[in-house]
Write a protein that holds these residues in place. Structure first.
Motif, PDB file in Angstrom:
ATOM      1  N   TRP A  91       0.855  -1.192   0.000  1.00 53.68           N
ATOM      2  CA  TRP A  91       0.000   0.000   0.000  1.00 53.68           C
ATOM      3  C   TRP A  91       0.888   1.239   0.000  1.00 53.68           C
ATOM      4  N   ASP A  92       1.015   1.866  -1.153  1.00 52.55           N
ATOM      5  CA  ASP A  92       1.838   3.057  -1.270  1.00 52.55           C
ATOM      6  C   ASP A  92       1.027   4.342  -1.156  1.00 52.55           C
ATOM      7  N   GLY A  93      -0.271   4.218  -0.889  1.00 53.28           N
ATOM      8  CA  GLY A  93      -1.129   5.393  -0.882  1.00 53.28           C
ATOM      9  C   GLY A  93      -1.546   5.867   0.492  1.00 53.28           C
ATOM     10  N   LEU A  94      -0.872   5.406   1.554  1.00 54.27           N
ATOM     11  CA  LEU A  94      -1.222   5.870   2.887  1.00 54.27           C
ATOM     12  C   LEU A  94      -0.615   7.265   3.060  1.00 54.27           C
ATOM     13  N   ALA A  95      -1.454   8.281   2.963  1.00 55.46           N
ATOM     14  CA  ALA A  95      -0.997   9.664   2.989  1.00 55.46           C
ATOM     15  C   ALA A  95      -0.889  10.162   4.425  1.00 55.46           C
ATOM     16  N   VAL A  96       0.312  10.562   4.821  1.00 52.74           N
ATOM     17  CA  VAL A  96       0.539  11.024   6.183  1.00 52.74           C
ATOM     18  C   VAL A  96      -0.368  12.204   6.523  1.00 52.74           C
ATOM     19  N   GLU A  97      -0.638  13.061   5.531  1.00 53.78           N
ATOM     20  CA  GLU A  97      -1.472  14.231   5.799  1.00 53.78           C
ATOM     21  C   GLU A  97      -2.935  13.876   6.040  1.00 53.78           C
ATOM     22  N   ARG A  98      -3.319  12.639   5.761  1.00 52.90           N
ATOM     23  CA  ARG A  98      -4.691  12.200   6.048  1.00 52.90           C
ATOM     24  C   ARG A  98      -4.708  11.249   7.239  1.00 52.90           C
ATOM     25  N   THR A  99      -3.903  11.543   8.234  1.00 56.25           N
ATOM     26  CA  THR A  99      -3.884  10.747   9.461  1.00 56.25           C
ATOM     27  C   THR A  99      -4.028  11.670  10.662  1.00 56.25           C
ATOM     28  N   ALA A 100      -4.426  11.071  11.787  1.00 52.86           N
ATOM     29  CA  ALA A 100      -4.500  11.798  13.053  1.00 52.86           C
ATOM     30  C   ALA A 100      -4.211  10.818  14.177  1.00 52.86           C
ATOM     31  N   ILE A 101      -3.425  11.238  15.167  1.00 51.85           N
ATOM     32  CA  ILE A 101      -3.190  10.346  16.297  1.00 51.85           C
ATOM     33  C   ILE A 101      -4.392  10.398  17.235  1.00 51.85           C
ATOM     34  N   VAL A 102      -4.732   9.229  17.763  1.00 53.84           N
ATOM     35  CA  VAL A 102      -5.846   9.077  18.694  1.00 53.84           C
ATOM     36  C   VAL A 102      -5.362   8.205  19.852  1.00 53.84           C
ATOM     37  N   PRO A 103      -6.053   8.229  20.997  1.00 54.00           N
ATOM     38  CA  PRO A 103      -5.538   7.505  22.165  1.00 54.00           C
ATOM     39  C   PRO A 103      -5.368   6.005  21.949  1.00 54.00           C
ATOM     40  N   ASP A 104      -6.349   5.364  21.367  1.00 55.49           N
ATOM     41  CA  ASP A 104      -6.247   3.949  21.013  1.00 55.49           C
ATOM     42  C   ASP A 104      -7.313   3.678  19.960  1.00 55.49           C
ATOM     43  N   VAL A 105      -7.391   2.440  19.507  1.00 58.37           N
ATOM     44  CA  VAL A 105      -8.281   2.154  18.375  1.00 58.37           C
ATOM     45  C   VAL A 105      -9.737   2.357  18.743  1.00 58.37           C
ATOM     46  N   MET A 106     -10.180   1.870  19.901  1.00 53.63           N
ATOM     47  CA  MET A 106     -11.599   2.001  20.220  1.00 53.63           C
ATOM     48  C   MET A 106     -11.994   3.452  20.488  1.00 53.63           C
ATOM     49  N   LEU A 107     -11.151   4.220  21.143  1.00 46.83           N
ATOM     50  CA  LEU A 107     -11.474   5.634  21.308  1.00 46.83           C
ATOM     51  C   LEU A 107     -11.381   6.357  19.968  1.00 46.83           C
ATOM     52  N   GLY A 108     -10.535   5.863  19.091  1.00 40.72           N
ATOM     53  CA  GLY A 108     -10.512   6.396  17.725  1.00 40.72           C
ATOM     54  C   GLY A 108     -11.790   6.084  16.985  1.00 40.72           C
ATOM     55  N   VAL A 109     -12.316   4.876  17.156  1.00 47.83           N
ATOM     56  CA  VAL A 109     -13.610   4.530  16.564  1.00 47.83           C
ATOM     57  C   VAL A 109     -14.687   5.495  17.050  1.00 47.83           C
ATOM     58  N   VAL A 110     -14.693   5.763  18.342  1.00 44.83           N
ATOM     59  CA  VAL A 110     -15.671   6.702  18.904  1.00 44.83           C
ATOM     60  C   VAL A 110     -15.577   8.055  18.207  1.00 44.83           C
ATOM     61  N   GLU A 111     -14.357   8.557  18.035  1.00 40.22           N
ATOM     62  CA  GLU A 111     -14.189   9.864  17.405  1.00 40.22           C
ATOM     63  C   GLU A 111     -14.621   9.839  15.940  1.00 40.22           C
ATOM     64  N   MET A 112     -14.358   8.743  15.233  1.00 39.06           N
ATOM     65  CA  MET A 112     -14.773   8.647  13.834  1.00 39.06           C
ATOM     66  C   MET A 112     -16.303   8.593  13.725  1.00 39.06           C
ATOM     67  N   LEU A 113     -16.942   7.863  14.638  1.00 39.36           N
ATOM     68  CA  LEU A 113     -18.405   7.815  14.626  1.00 39.36           C
ATOM     69  C   LEU A 113     -18.994   9.192  14.888  1.00 39.36           C
ATOM     70  N   LYS A 114     -18.373   9.978  15.757  1.00 43.15           N
ATOM     71  CA  LYS A 114     -18.853  11.335  16.010  1.00 43.15           C
ATOM     72  C   LYS A 114     -18.755  12.204  14.755  1.00 43.15           C
ATOM     73  N   LEU A 115     -17.729  11.946  13.932  1.00 42.22           N
ATOM     74  CA  LEU A 115     -17.534  12.771  12.736  1.00 42.22           C
ATOM     75  C   LEU A 115     -18.584  12.518  11.665  1.00 42.22           C
ATOM     76  N   VAL A 116     -19.053  11.261  11.543  1.00 46.38           N
ATOM     77  CA  VAL A 116     -19.896  10.917  10.383  1.00 46.38           C
ATOM     78  C   VAL A 116     -21.306  10.473  10.765  1.00 46.38           C
ATOM     79  N   SER A 117     -21.637  10.515  12.052  1.00 48.59           N
ATOM     80  CA  SER A 117     -22.986  10.127  12.467  1.00 48.59           C
ATOM     81  C   SER A 117     -23.346  10.902  13.722  1.00 48.59           C
ATOM     82  N   GLY A 118     -24.595  10.710  14.169  1.00 56.67           N
ATOM     83  CA  GLY A 118     -25.048  11.377  15.374  1.00 56.67           C
ATOM     84  C   GLY A 118     -25.769  10.412  16.301  1.00 56.67           C
ATOM     85  N   PRO A 119     -26.099  10.861  17.506  1.00 53.76           N
ATOM     86  CA  PRO A 119     -26.855  10.008  18.427  1.00 53.76           C
ATOM     87  C   PRO A 119     -28.119   9.478  17.748  1.00 53.76           C
ATOM     88  N   GLY A 120     -28.379   8.201  17.936  1.00 48.82           N
ATOM     89  CA  GLY A 120     -29.542   7.566  17.324  1.00 48.82           C
ATOM     90  C   GLY A 120     -29.268   6.952  15.965  1.00 48.82           C
TER      91      GLY A 120
END
Length: 413
Positions: A91-120
């Motif tokens: 995979w040569d297309g992993l762009a560093v500028e499209r990354t963000a550090i997060v505390p761990d994978v599950m808390l990262g999942v939480v943050e991603m869900l907040k970005l693209v969905s809402g409660p309910g």
């Protein structure tokens, strides 16, 4: 660029799974070794019985020597992941500028869900699946919609499409939380399967967040395909980490990675999220990805040996327990339904055999009657665990399902 599967066995002397004695392991103070009394063999939570890879240990001790224990900074972790992804997965297309550090994978999942969905908004999962999916998603006020795996533990696309159809009703913004490689079954989704999932998600307007924490942990001859590399996944989000492959759960750090169509979403992640990862954790994960490849290859060879060992032991001593060798992860998903037990098999094996395994009931639909075993330990402890499990059944939990009485296996070491 080396994208070929491993084929050359690693000598036993370099197998990190054979490096520590039971006495040494019992000195650890982490969850795996302190949850149960000392007479219990813990083969449950996802911690490995290994020493740290030398480059990782050196990065940590160097940081401590410098007093380098402040806040994380820079893009070294993302750069190391991009190099690793290119070498291991092509995979040569992993762009560093499209990354963000997060505390761990599950808390990262939480943050991603907040970005693209809402409660309910619903979250679709392929059950049986990692129990924290249910816990974290539920705590966010988002209902789970299950799309159970097929009998072969692969994605059932009829079930997935039906789940997508239910999830989009009423104007919801559903998310498909994809576990790849899959925990607990060890299934490694193919490029075709992932592309079909991406196409279906596009058709129904479902966003995809992929948990790819087990990506480096592959059986010999198996290829991992990053979700963001398949056609149609351009607006997907992925969470990756060195945590599982190098046993770094206590050194919190992970990366969120966005496809080119999701870069604007990732840009909206709150700045304070980047304060959550451990700086020492970031240094350790970076060293693992950059310099821990030889150690990882030794581990993978040892895990291949352990999968074969478990299959042989079950065939000889517990033939009613079915287990398909996993393509990835260091987990084994044991089907105990034919044992005809009166209770949860994990409870039987713990109470009568003093072996701690994960009960399948926590993994959602399809988990009842199964247990999850952690194979990231020594062959001696796997052998002792099967001996104890067999004795547990002899003591009244389905004795008719095995042959020859308690096996004459090696004692624990």
């Amino acid at each position: 660029m080396d994208t070929s599967p491993r084929e050359t066995p690693v000598p036993d002397g370099s197998n990190p799974l054979r490096s520590l004695s039971l006495e040494q392991l019992r000195k650890r103070t982490s969850m795996k070794w302190r949850t149960y009394p000392d007479d219990v063999l813990p083969l449950w939570v996802a911690e490995m019985d290994v020493p740290l890879a030398e480059p990782v240990a050196r990065a940590i001790t160097d940081a401590v020597a410098l007093g380098d224990t402040g806040y994380p900074a820079g893009t070294g972790y993302a750069e190391a992941l991009a190099e690793f992804a290119s070498k291991r997965w092509g995979w040569d297309g992993l762009a560093v500028e499209r990354t963000a550090i997060v505390p761990d994978v599950m808390l990262g999942v939480v943050e991603m869900l907040k970005l693209v969905s809402g409660p309910g908004d619903p979250v679709i999962v392929n059950s049986p699946v990692y129990p924290p999916f249910y816990q974290f998603v539920g705590n966010m006020g988002r209902p789970i919609v299950e799309a159970p795996l097929g009998p072969d533990f692969r994605i059932d696309f009829a079930a997935l499409e039906e789940a997508f159809g239910r999830a989009v009703k009423g104007g919801a913004r559903p998310v498909y939380l994809l576990c790849s490689p899959h925990n607990p079954t060890g299934t490694v989704h193919t490029a075709t399967e992932l592309a079909d999932a991406a196409r279906l998600a596009r058709t129904y307007g479902v966003r995809v967040v992929a948990d790819e924490i087990h990506a480096p942990l592959l059986a010999g001859g198996v290829r991992f395909v990053p979700y963001l590399t398949v056609p149609g996944a351009e607006n997907g989000l992925s969470l990756m980490s060195a945590s599982k492959a190098w046993n770094l759960a206590g050194l919190k750090a992970a990366l969120a990675v966005a496809g080119p169509g999701a870069s604007d979403d990732l840009a909206r992640i709150p700045e304070e999220v980047s304060h959550g990862p451990s700086h020492v954790g970031v240094l350790a994960h970076t060293a693992a990805l950059r310099d821990g490849g030889d150690w990882l290859d030794s581990l993978l060879a040892g895990l291949d040996d352990n999968r074969r060992l478990l299959a042989d032991l079950l065939a000889e001593h517990l033939p009613a327990v079915r287990c398909e060798p996993a393509q990835g992860t260091y987990l084994a998903w044991l089907d105990c339904r034919a044992l005809d037990l009166s209770g949860d098999p994990a409870t039987v094996f713990l109470e009568r055999g003093r072996v701690a395994l994960n009960s399948g009931t926590g993994f959602g639909t399809g988990g009842a009657g199964f247990v999850r075993m952690n194979l990231a330990t020594s062959p001696e402890l796997i052998t002792e665990a099967v001996r104890r499990m067999t004795v547990a059944l002899l003591d009244g939990g389905g004795a008719a399902q095995h042959t020859g009485g308690a096996p004459a296996l090696q004692p624990e070491q």
